[in-house]
Design an enzyme around this catalytic site. Structure first.
Site, PDB file in Angstrom:
ATOM      1  N   GLY A 254       0.839  -1.204   0.000  1.00 29.33           N
ATOM      2  CA  GLY A 254       0.000   0.000   0.000  1.00 29.33           C
ATOM      3  C   GLY A 254       0.875   1.256   0.000  1.00 29.33           C
ATOM      4  O   GLY A 254       0.561   2.241  -0.674  1.00 29.33           O
ATOM      5  N   ASP A 255       1.978   1.218   0.743  1.00 33.92           N
ATOM      6  CA  ASP A 255       2.891   2.374   0.801  1.00 33.92           C
ATOM      7  C   ASP A 255       3.566   2.575  -0.564  1.00 33.92           C
ATOM      8  O   ASP A 255       3.730   3.708  -1.026  1.00 33.92           O
ATOM      9  CB  ASP A 255       3.968   2.153   1.882  1.00 33.92           C
ATOM     10  CG  ASP A 255       3.346   1.829   3.232  1.00 33.92           C
ATOM     11  OD1 ASP A 255       2.219   2.303   3.484  1.00 33.92           O
ATOM     12  OD2 ASP A 255       3.978   1.104   4.015  1.00 33.92           O
TER      13      ASP A 255
HETATM   14  P1  ADP Z   1      -2.513  -2.138   1.879  1.00 33.20           P
HETATM   15  O1  ADP Z   1      -1.076  -2.612   1.961  1.00 33.20           O
HETATM   16  O2  ADP Z   1      -2.643  -0.657   2.115  1.00 33.20           O
HETATM   17  O3  ADP Z   1      -3.478  -2.978   2.651  1.00 33.20           O
HETATM   18  P2  ADP Z   1      -3.180  -3.597  -0.545  1.00 33.20           P
HETATM   19  O4  ADP Z   1      -2.873  -4.872   0.183  1.00 33.20           O
HETATM   20  O5  ADP Z   1      -4.517  -3.465  -1.146  1.00 33.20           O
HETATM   21  O6  ADP Z   1      -2.907  -2.282   0.350  1.00 33.20           O
HETATM   22  O7  ADP Z   1      -2.048  -3.449  -1.668  1.00 33.20           O
HETATM   23  C1  ADP Z   1      -1.866  -2.310  -2.458  1.00 33.20           C
HETATM   24  C2  ADP Z   1      -1.507  -2.721  -3.869  1.00 33.20           C
HETATM   25  O8  ADP Z   1      -0.310  -3.546  -3.854  1.00 33.20           O
HETATM   26  C3  ADP Z   1      -2.570  -3.553  -4.566  1.00 33.20           C
HETATM   27  O9  ADP Z   1      -3.507  -2.720  -5.239  1.00 33.20           O
HETATM   28  C4  ADP Z   1      -1.713  -4.360  -5.540  1.00 33.20           C
HETATM   29  O10 ADP Z   1      -1.337  -3.547  -6.660  1.00 33.20           O
HETATM   30  C5  ADP Z   1      -0.441  -4.644  -4.758  1.00 33.20           C
HETATM   31  N1  ADP Z   1      -0.493  -5.907  -3.979  1.00 33.20           N
HETATM   32  C6  ADP Z   1      -0.752  -6.047  -2.672  1.00 33.20           C
HETATM   33  N2  ADP Z   1      -0.738  -7.348  -2.291  1.00 33.20           N
HETATM   34  C7  ADP Z   1      -0.448  -8.060  -3.375  1.00 33.20           C
HETATM   35  C8  ADP Z   1      -0.274  -9.457  -3.649  1.00 33.20           C
HETATM   36  N3  ADP Z   1      -0.419 -10.390  -2.701  1.00 33.20           N
HETATM   37  N4  ADP Z   1       0.025  -9.816  -4.905  1.00 33.20           N
HETATM   38  C9  ADP Z   1       0.160  -8.885  -5.852  1.00 33.20           C
HETATM   39  N5  ADP Z   1       0.019  -7.555  -5.683  1.00 33.20           N
HETATM   40  C10 ADP Z   1      -0.282  -7.143  -4.465  1.00 33.20           C
END
Ligand code: ADP
Length: 311
Positions: A254-255
């Protein structure tokens, strides 16, 4: 420069163990980094070639050590000193598990917060964009981010707000208008009192459009981990998906996404390119074992495979 705000930073200490033995001695090799969501944003921005300045609150021996760690990593910083000790967070990786011990952090006085706000207003004057990430330490009122957003917006500087719970709610309720908010699916469901999945885009879109708290925010991006993201941009809605390359460490994705948005927005890119860059950054962070670090060698492959569809 892009100004990154981390109000509750930490010295992150990581221990890698083949097995965690409870109620006995475990001998470990620590890996210490300057931690906090805004510091991850800073690291990714530096990888993207942006000029960065990290700011927030730092105190005590741990605060001085944190400055050493930022210097070691080449992160330019200008933090406001506080009397309390900057916190330590422990992350124990063992048997495929991640056990975390997170200190709450120091209590901030009204005078310390006032000193930060004055320093922040001066730094905003030199910034092309501001990112505000993470939680607020004890003693700081929930409307702190609303104030920081207002200062940046009245200086004409775009501001990206990545927080959750009471500070995000207070910013949205206050009518301070960040340029972008990026709750994940769990966080947006918490804010709306819903339980939408990535298959319920129409319902999510309707709920957001009829909720006054999101009115006039240029970008409302709901990130959904491996399922990519959904972006609401005025009347337009975009669904963004990414290639199914396995993730090795999604912490900090997310960061990395916020860093990508800041980089792309400052660069004056069109909507599709902004979304491509941001999602590529999130994905590349998940493909790298280090938190807040992009697997840059896969940039072209991932960037080319990210799909942006206007609904
Ligand atoms: P946060 O870390 O704020 O909870 P997310 O988990 O939704 O945010 O992740 C942010 C972005 O990072 C997603 O929109 C995606 O592009 C990428 N991402 C996160 N987790 C994964 C994963 N397991 N596999 C692939 N891409 C990921």
């Amino acid at each position: 420069m892009i100004l990154t705000v981390t109000m509750n930073p930490s010295i992150d200490t990581r221990y890698q163990l083949s097995e965690l033995i409870v109620d006995d001695v475990n001998r470990v090799q620590p890996m210490k980094t300057a931690g906090g969501k805004g510091l991850n944003v800073s690291r990714v921005l530096m990888q993207l070639g942006d000029e960065v300045l990290a700011t927030g609150l730092l105190g005590g021996h741990m605060g001085a050590y944190m400055e050493e760690l930022m210097d070691r990593d080449g992160i330019p910083h200008s933090f406001t000193p506080i009397a309390g000790e900057t916190r330590i967070c422990l992350n124990i990786l063992h048997e495929g598990n991640q056990t975390e011990l997170l200190e709450g952090g120091p209590e901030i006085s009204t005078a310390e917060l006032g000193a930060f706000e004055t320093a922040y207003a001066a730094l905003v004057g030199r910034a092309s964009c501001v990112t505000i990430s993470g939680s607020l330490p004890a003693g700081v009122p929930a409307d702190c981010y609303a104030k920081l957003v207002r200062v940046a917006r009245s200086a004409g500087v775009p501001v990206l707000l990545d927080s959750s719970g009471a500070p995000l709610d207070a910013a949205l309720e206050s009518r301070a208008r960040p340029t972008l908010v990026k709750p994940n699916l769990t966080e947006i469901n918490g804010l709306l009192g819903t339980s939408f999945t990535t298959d319920q885009l129409d319902e999510l879109q309707q709920a957001l459009r009829s909720d006054k708290r999101f009115e006039d925010i240029s970008w409302v991006v709901v990130s959904a981990g491996a399922a990519g993201s959904i972006a609401f941009r005025g009347e337009r809605t975009y669904r963004v998906t990414q290639p199914p390359i396995p993730a090795v460490n999604a912490t900090g994705s997310g960061d990395a996404t916020i860093a990508g948005f800041a980089h792309a927005i400052v660069g004056g890119n069109d909507d599709e390119t902004v979304l491509r860059i941001a999602n590529t950054c999130g994905k590349l962070n998940a493909m790298d074992p280090q938190t807040g670090h992009l697997a840059m060698e896969h940039w072209d492959e991932v960037y080319g495979a990210v799909k942006v569809t206007e609904l």
